[in-house]
Design a protein around this motif. Structure first.
Motif, PDB file in Angstrom:
ATOM      1  N   VAL A  35       0.629  -0.385   0.194  1.00 24.95           N
ATOM      2  CA  VAL A  35      -0.190  -0.041   0.183  1.00 24.95           C
ATOM      3  C   VAL A  35       0.639   1.491   0.168  1.00 24.95           C
ATOM      4  O   VAL A  35       0.483   2.527  -0.961  1.00 24.95           O
ATOM      5  CB  VAL A  35      -0.778  -0.123   1.596  1.00 24.95           C
ATOM      6  N   VAL A  36       1.978   1.149   1.006  1.00 27.22           N
ATOM      7  CA  VAL A  36       3.152   2.545   0.913  1.00 27.22           C
ATOM      8  C   VAL A  36       3.944   2.588  -0.234  1.00 27.22           C
ATOM      9  O   VAL A  36       3.622   3.793  -0.812  1.00 27.22           O
ATOM     10  CB  VAL A  36       4.375   2.182   2.315  1.00 27.22           C
ATOM     11  N   GLN A  37       4.011   1.648  -1.388  1.00 26.38           N
ATOM     12  CA  GLN A  37       4.829   1.973  -2.339  1.00 26.38           C
ATOM     13  C   GLN A  37       3.666   2.040  -3.694  1.00 26.38           C
ATOM     14  O   GLN A  37       4.286   3.057  -4.444  1.00 26.38           O
ATOM     15  CB  GLN A  37       5.115  -0.046  -2.171  1.00 26.38           C
ATOM     16  N   GLU A  38       2.638   1.701  -3.174  1.00 23.45           N
ATOM     17  CA  GLU A  38       1.322   2.408  -4.801  1.00 23.45           C
ATOM     18  C   GLU A  38       0.941   3.981  -4.180  1.00 23.45           C
ATOM     19  O   GLU A  38       0.944   4.744  -4.879  1.00 23.45           O
ATOM     20  CB  GLU A  38       0.100   1.620  -5.023  1.00 23.45           C
ATOM     21  N   LEU A  39       0.873   4.296  -3.055  1.00 17.99           N
ATOM     22  CA  LEU A  39       0.997   4.900  -2.801  1.00 17.99           C
ATOM     23  C   LEU A  39       2.297   6.457  -2.925  1.00 17.99           C
ATOM     24  O   LEU A  39       1.978   7.864  -3.716  1.00 17.99           O
ATOM     25  CB  LEU A  39       1.196   5.860  -1.701  1.00 17.99           C
ATOM     26  N   LEU A  40       3.504   5.310  -2.482  1.00 13.21           N
ATOM     27  CA  LEU A  40       4.040   6.582  -3.578  1.00 13.21           C
ATOM     28  C   LEU A  40       4.763   6.702  -5.393  1.00 13.21           C
ATOM     29  O   LEU A  40       4.900   7.678  -4.995  1.00 13.21           O
ATOM     30  CB  LEU A  40       5.516   6.468  -2.663  1.00 13.21           C
ATOM     31  N   GLU A  41       3.945   5.922  -5.828  1.00 18.40           N
ATOM     32  CA  GLU A  41       4.184   5.697  -7.269  1.00 18.40           C
ATOM     33  C   GLU A  41       3.127   6.942  -7.518  1.00 18.40           C
ATOM     34  O   GLU A  41       3.609   7.529  -8.179  1.00 18.40           O
ATOM     35  CB  GLU A  41       3.664   4.736  -7.347  1.00 18.40           C
ATOM     36  N   GLU A  42       2.096   6.998  -6.828  1.00 19.04           N
ATOM     37  CA  GLU A  42       1.151   7.733  -7.059  1.00 19.04           C
ATOM     38  C   GLU A  42       1.246   8.930  -7.161  1.00 19.04           C
ATOM     39  O   GLU A  42       1.473  10.751  -8.072  1.00 19.04           O
ATOM     40  CB  GLU A  42      -0.515   7.185  -6.552  1.00 19.04           C
ATOM     41  N   MET A  43       2.681   9.438  -5.436  1.00 16.99           N
ATOM     42  CA  MET A  43       2.512  10.573  -5.149  1.00 16.99           C
ATOM     43  C   MET A  43       3.619  11.118  -6.425  1.00 16.99           C
ATOM     44  O   MET A  43       3.661  12.046  -6.883  1.00 16.99           O
ATOM     45  CB  MET A  43       3.736  10.940  -3.768  1.00 16.99           C
ATOM     46  N   LYS A  44       4.561  10.500  -7.261  1.00 24.34           N
ATOM     47  CA  LYS A  44       5.497  10.612  -7.535  1.00 24.34           C
ATOM     48  C   LYS A  44       5.105  10.686  -9.527  1.00 24.34           C
ATOM     49  O   LYS A  44       5.053  11.919  -9.852  1.00 24.34           O
ATOM     50  CB  LYS A  44       6.077   9.554  -8.196  1.00 24.34           C
ATOM     51  N   GLU A  45       4.084  10.008  -9.627  1.00 22.91           N
ATOM     52  CA  GLU A  45       3.069  11.378 -10.856  1.00 22.91           C
ATOM     53  C   GLU A  45       2.312  12.087 -10.972  1.00 22.91           C
ATOM     54  O   GLU A  45       2.256  12.504 -12.322  1.00 22.91           O
ATOM     55  CB  GLU A  45       2.397   9.575 -11.029  1.00 22.91           C
ATOM     56  N   ASN A  46       1.724  12.260  -9.928  1.00 22.81           N
ATOM     57  CA  ASN A  46       0.806  13.648  -9.563  1.00 22.81           C
ATOM     58  C   ASN A  46       1.963  14.704  -9.307  1.00 22.81           C
ATOM     59  O   ASN A  46       1.647  15.693  -9.479  1.00 22.81           O
ATOM     60  CB  ASN A  46       0.279  13.497  -8.408  1.00 22.81           C
ATOM     61  N   GLN A  47       3.382  14.743  -9.640  1.00 19.77           N
ATOM     62  CA  GLN A  47       3.926  16.016  -9.378  1.00 19.77           C
ATOM     63  C   GLN A  47       4.437  16.479 -10.150  1.00 19.77           C
ATOM     64  O   GLN A  47       4.546  16.295 -11.481  1.00 19.77           O
ATOM     65  CB  GLN A  47       5.605  15.024  -8.236  1.00 19.77           C
TER      66      GLN A  47
END
Length: 47
Positions: A35-47
């Motif tokens: 879950v944390v890994q997915e959240l980090l990936e989503e945050m990188k995509e949104n930046q």
């Protein structure tokens, strides 16, 4: 006195343990790390 070598030869694991082990290893349930890994990936995509 116990003869450990003989006792180990007689040992047979419980079927319930084997079934539980299979269920755990074959499950696709996400853990906290996933879950944390997915959240980090989503945050990188949104930046």
């Amino acid at each position: 006195m116990l003869n450990f070598d003989e006792e180990i030869k007689k040992f047979k694991p419980s079927l319930e343990v084997d079934e539980t082990e299979d269920a755990i290893y074959n499950s696709n349930i996400k853990d906290v790390t996933d879950v944390v890994q997915e959240l980090l990936e989503e945050m990188k995509e949104n930046q």
